[in-house]
Scaffold this motif. Structure first.
Motif, PDB file in Angstrom:
ATOM      1  N   TYR A 109      -5.521  11.434   4.861  1.00 43.00           N
ATOM      2  CA  TYR A 109      -4.559  10.534   4.211  1.00 43.00           C
ATOM      3  C   TYR A 109      -3.874   9.637   5.236  1.00 43.00           C
ATOM      4  O   TYR A 109      -3.730   9.994   6.401  1.00 43.00           O
ATOM      5  N   ALA A 110      -3.432   8.490   4.754  1.00 41.05           N
ATOM      6  CA  ALA A 110      -2.506   7.619   5.479  1.00 41.05           C
ATOM      7  C   ALA A 110      -1.390   7.304   4.499  1.00 41.05           C
ATOM      8  O   ALA A 110      -1.641   6.816   3.393  1.00 41.05           O
ATOM      9  N   LEU A 111      -0.154   7.616   4.864  1.00 45.79           N
ATOM     10  CA  LEU A 111       0.977   7.464   3.951  1.00 45.79           C
ATOM     11  C   LEU A 111       1.916   6.362   4.420  1.00 45.79           C
ATOM     12  O   LEU A 111       2.258   6.290   5.598  1.00 45.79           O
ATOM     13  N   ASN A 112       2.326   5.529   3.486  1.00 44.28           N
ATOM     14  CA  ASN A 112       3.361   4.543   3.775  1.00 44.28           C
ATOM     15  C   ASN A 112       4.699   5.288   3.724  1.00 44.28           C
ATOM     16  O   ASN A 112       5.150   5.701   2.658  1.00 44.28           O
ATOM     17  N   LEU A 113       5.336   5.478   4.861  1.00 42.56           N
ATOM     18  CA  LEU A 113       6.576   6.257   4.927  1.00 42.56           C
ATOM     19  C   LEU A 113       7.684   5.647   4.080  1.00 42.56           C
ATOM     20  O   LEU A 113       8.558   6.361   3.586  1.00 42.56           O
ATOM     21  N   ASP A 114       7.646   4.333   3.888  1.00 37.87           N
ATOM     22  CA  ASP A 114       8.660   3.685   3.064  1.00 37.87           C
ATOM     23  C   ASP A 114       8.459   3.968   1.584  1.00 37.87           C
ATOM     24  O   ASP A 114       9.324   3.653   0.766  1.00 37.87           O
ATOM     25  N   CYS A 115       7.301   4.530   1.238  1.00 38.36           N
ATOM     26  CA  CYS A 115       6.993   4.833  -0.167  1.00 38.36           C
ATOM     27  C   CYS A 115       7.106   6.321  -0.484  1.00 38.36           C
ATOM     28  O   CYS A 115       6.745   6.748  -1.578  1.00 38.36           O
ATOM     29  N   ILE A 116       7.574   7.109   0.467  1.00 36.81           N
ATOM     30  CA  ILE A 116       7.778   8.542   0.217  1.00 36.81           C
ATOM     31  C   ILE A 116       9.140   8.735  -0.440  1.00 36.81           C
ATOM     32  O   ILE A 116      10.157   8.280   0.075  1.00 36.81           O
ATOM     33  N   PHE A 151       8.528  20.708   1.942  1.00 39.83           N
ATOM     34  CA  PHE A 151       7.765  21.281   3.047  1.00 39.83           C
ATOM     35  C   PHE A 151       7.292  22.700   2.737  1.00 39.83           C
ATOM     36  O   PHE A 151       6.249  23.127   3.227  1.00 39.83           O
ATOM     37  N   ASN A 152       8.034  23.427   1.911  1.00 31.41           N
ATOM     38  CA  ASN A 152       7.623  24.792   1.581  1.00 31.41           C
ATOM     39  C   ASN A 152       6.365  24.812   0.712  1.00 31.41           C
ATOM     40  O   ASN A 152       5.478  25.637   0.906  1.00 31.41           O
ATOM     41  N   LYS A 153       6.299  23.878  -0.230  1.00 30.21           N
ATOM     42  CA  LYS A 153       5.141  23.821  -1.131  1.00 30.21           C
ATOM     43  C   LYS A 153       4.082  22.832  -0.660  1.00 30.21           C
ATOM     44  O   LYS A 153       2.983  22.782  -1.220  1.00 30.21           O
ATOM     45  N   GLY A 154       4.414  22.025   0.347  1.00 24.84           N
ATOM     46  CA  GLY A 154       3.452  21.052   0.850  1.00 24.84           C
ATOM     47  C   GLY A 154       3.204  19.904  -0.103  1.00 24.84           C
ATOM     48  O   GLY A 154       2.090  19.380  -0.178  1.00 24.84           O
ATOM     49  N   VAL A 155       4.241  19.495  -0.846  1.00 23.59           N
ATOM     50  CA  VAL A 155       4.091  18.440  -1.858  1.00 23.59           C
ATOM     51  C   VAL A 155       4.879  17.204  -1.439  1.00 23.59           C
ATOM     52  O   VAL A 155       6.076  17.292  -1.125  1.00 23.59           O
ATOM     53  N   VAL A 156       4.201  16.051  -1.438  1.00 20.34           N
ATOM     54  CA  VAL A 156       4.842  14.773  -1.115  1.00 20.34           C
ATOM     55  C   VAL A 156       4.787  13.895  -2.358  1.00 20.34           C
ATOM     56  O   VAL A 156       3.708  13.660  -2.910  1.00 20.34           O
ATOM     57  N   THR A 157       5.953  13.423  -2.810  1.00 19.32           N
ATOM     58  CA  THR A 157       6.019  12.550  -3.977  1.00 19.32           C
ATOM     59  C   THR A 157       6.198  11.108  -3.524  1.00 19.32           C
ATOM     60  O   THR A 157       7.060  10.817  -2.704  1.00 19.32           O
ATOM     61  N   MET A 158       5.355  10.224  -4.067  1.00 17.91           N
ATOM     62  CA  MET A 158       5.377   8.826  -3.671  1.00 17.91           C
ATOM     63  C   MET A 158       6.093   7.968  -4.720  1.00 17.91           C
ATOM     64  O   MET A 158       6.338   8.421  -5.845  1.00 17.91           O
ATOM     65  N   THR A 159       6.410   6.733  -4.363  1.00 11.90           N
ATOM     66  CA  THR A 159       7.173   5.851  -5.251  1.00 11.90           C
ATOM     67  C   THR A 159       6.434   5.532  -6.550  1.00 11.90           C
ATOM     68  O   THR A 159       7.057   5.203  -7.556  1.00 11.90           O
ATOM     69  N   ASN A 160       5.107   5.606  -6.556  1.00 18.59           N
ATOM     70  CA  ASN A 160       4.358   5.327  -7.785  1.00 18.59           C
ATOM     71  C   ASN A 160       4.228   6.558  -8.676  1.00 18.59           C
ATOM     72  O   ASN A 160       3.543   6.533  -9.700  1.00 18.59           O
ATOM     73  N   ASP A 215       2.838   9.497  -7.808  1.00 19.66           N
ATOM     74  CA  ASP A 215       1.770  10.415  -7.377  1.00 19.66           C
ATOM     75  C   ASP A 215       2.364  11.546  -6.538  1.00 19.66           C
ATOM     76  O   ASP A 215       3.236  11.316  -5.691  1.00 19.66           O
ATOM     77  N   ARG A 216       1.857  12.763  -6.785  1.00 22.56           N
ATOM     78  CA  ARG A 216       2.276  13.939  -6.022  1.00 22.56           C
ATOM     79  C   ARG A 216       1.073  14.402  -5.202  1.00 22.56           C
ATOM     80  O   ARG A 216       0.045  14.793  -5.756  1.00 22.56           O
ATOM     81  N   LEU A 217       1.198  14.329  -3.892  1.00 19.06           N
ATOM     82  CA  LEU A 217       0.111  14.685  -2.987  1.00 19.06           C
ATOM     83  C   LEU A 217       0.374  16.071  -2.412  1.00 19.06           C
ATOM     84  O   LEU A 217       1.481  16.362  -1.967  1.00 19.06           O
ATOM     85  N   THR A 218      -0.659  16.919  -2.438  1.00 24.58           N
ATOM     86  CA  THR A 218      -0.498  18.299  -2.000  1.00 24.58           C
ATOM     87  C   THR A 218      -1.242  18.536  -0.691  1.00 24.58           C
ATOM     88  O   THR A 218      -2.408  18.151  -0.548  1.00 24.58           O
ATOM     89  N   PHE A 219      -0.564  19.194   0.252  1.00 22.68           N
ATOM     90  CA  PHE A 219      -1.132  19.475   1.564  1.00 22.68           C
ATOM     91  C   PHE A 219      -0.938  20.950   1.901  1.00 22.68           C
ATOM     92  O   PHE A 219      -0.027  21.611   1.387  1.00 22.68           O
ATOM     93  N   SER A 220      -1.786  21.443   2.781  1.00 26.39           N
ATOM     94  CA  SER A 220      -1.625  22.818   3.247  1.00 26.39           C
ATOM     95  C   SER A 220      -0.385  22.909   4.133  1.00 26.39           C
ATOM     96  O   SER A 220       0.114  21.892   4.636  1.00 26.39           O
ATOM     97  N   ILE A 277       0.851  -1.192   0.000  1.00 21.51           N
ATOM     98  CA  ILE A 277       0.000   0.000   0.000  1.00 21.51           C
ATOM     99  C   ILE A 277       0.887   1.243   0.000  1.00 21.51           C
ATOM    100  O   ILE A 277       1.730   1.418   0.873  1.00 21.51           O
ATOM    101  N   VAL A 278       0.695   2.107  -0.995  1.00 18.79           N
ATOM    102  CA  VAL A 278       1.475   3.346  -1.106  1.00 18.79           C
ATOM    103  C   VAL A 278       0.849   4.423  -0.218  1.00 18.79           C
ATOM    104  O   VAL A 278       1.530   5.072   0.562  1.00 18.79           O
ATOM    105  N   TYR A 279      -0.464   4.590  -0.338  1.00 22.97           N
ATOM    106  CA  TYR A 279      -1.194   5.520   0.532  1.00 22.97           C
ATOM    107  C   TYR A 279      -2.687   5.252   0.443  1.00 22.97           C
ATOM    108  O   TYR A 279      -3.163   4.558  -0.470  1.00 22.97           O
TER     109      TYR A 279
END
Length: 249
Positions: free
Chosen positions: A206-213, A218-227, A229-234, A160-162
Motif C-alpha cells: 500500500y501507499a497511503l496519503n497521510l492527509d486522507c487518514i 493500532f491494536n486492530k490494525g485498521v486504518v480508516t480513510m476519508t472516502n 474505506d477501512r484498510l486492515t493490516f497485520s 489520491i487517497v491510497y
C-alpha cells in the motif's frame, strides 16, 4: 481566495475588517470577504470553498471552539490556508505550536486602534502571504502520470487517497476521492512518483496519503480513510505507521 475574520468582539471585528481590507486592496489581493465569523459557520463556509483561504483568528473566542481548535479544523479542509492569529494572549503562542497549528503570522492586539502602530504589522504579514501565493501559483501541481495500455492517467497527488497492490498480478489499484483505477503497473513504480505530497510508502502492498487518514486503530490494525474505506493490516505491518507518527511527535 476568501478572507475570514473571526473575533467575537464586534468592535474589534469591525475595526480589523476595515484595516485588513484596506491593506488587501492596497496590495492588490484578489479576495472575497466572508460574512461569517463564528467557528461553525466558518467551517461550513470553508468546506464549500476551494482554498487556499486567509484566516484572521482571535485565539480566545468566547465560543465552544477557540481560535486554536478552529485553526486545526480549518486545516482538515484547507491544508494550504493561511492562519494569522490576532490576539491579546501573546503567551499562547507556544500552544499554537504544540497544537500543530503553526501560523503564517501572529499579530498582537497591543496598540489596537492605533493605526500608526497596528497597520504595519498587518501589512508585513500580508506581504509574506502575497509572496507565498505567487510561489504556489508558479509551482506546478504535483501529479501522478502513468500509461497503462491505451490508458493515459494523470492524477493530482492530493486527490489520491491510497494505492494498493493487486495480489497475484502485476497490477495496482489507485483510489482517488471520486474514482478507482486499475493499472498494469507495479506499486513500487507508482511509489516513485508519490513524493510531492504527504504519502506513507513503507507498506509493501500500500501507499497511503497521510492527509486522507481519518483514524488509525493500532491494536486492530485498521486504518480508516476519508472516502470511508477501512484498510486492515497485520500488527507487524501497522507498527511501521506507528513508528512514523512517533517520529512526528
Amino acid at each position: 481566495m476568501k478572507v475570514f475574520i473571526s473575533d467575537d468582539l464586534e468592535k474589534h471585528r469591525l475595526w480589523l475588517t476595515e484595516v485588513i481590507t484596506a491593506q488587501l486592496d492596497d496590495l492588490q489581493f484578489d479576495y472575497q470577504l466572508a460574512s461569517v465569523w463564528q467557528p461553525d459557520d466558518v467551517l461550513q463556509a470553508v468546506q464549500a470553498s476551494s482554498g487556499p483561504n486567509l484566516y484572521f483568528l482571535d485565539i480566545v473566542l468566547k465560543q465552544t471552539t477557540n481560535g486554536i481548535e478552529l485553526a486545526s479544523k480549518i486545516w482538515d479542509y484547507d491544508p494550504d490556508g493561511f492562519i494569522v492569529y490576532v490576539t491579546v494572549r501573546d503567551d499562547m503562542m507556544p500552544a499554537t505550536l504544540s497544537a500543530m497549528t503553526t501560523p503564517t503570522g501572529f499579530i498582537s492586539k497591543v496598540d489596537m486602534f492605533d493605526k500608526a502602530k497596528f497597520v504595519p504589522r498587518v501589512r508585513k504579514v500580508l506581504q509574506v502571504i502575497k509572496k507565498r501565493l505567487l510561489t504556489l501559483q508558479q509551482a506546478p501541481e504535483p501529479t501522478l502520470t502513468l500509461k497503462s495500455g491505451a490508458l493515459l492517467l494523470k492524477l493530482r497527488l492530493r486527490d489520491i487517497v491510497y494505492c494498493e497492490k493487486v495480489h497475484g498480478l502485476r497490477t495496482s489499484r489507485i483510489v482517488t476521492t471520486n474514482q478507482a483505477y486499475l493499472v498494469h503497473k507495479n506499486l513500487s513504480t507508482i511509489k516513485t512518483q508519490l513524493t510531492g505530497c504527504h504519502f506513507f510508502n513503507d507498506f509493501q502492498s500500500y501507499a497511503l496519503n497521510l492527509d486522507c487518514i481519518v483514524t488509525v486503530n493500532f491494536n486492530k490494525g485498521v486504518v480508516t480513510m476519508t472516502n470511508g474505506d477501512r484498510l486492515t493490516f497485520s500488527r507487524g505491518t501497522i507498527k511501521k505507521l506507528r513508528a512514523y507518527y512517533q517520529t512526528q511527535e
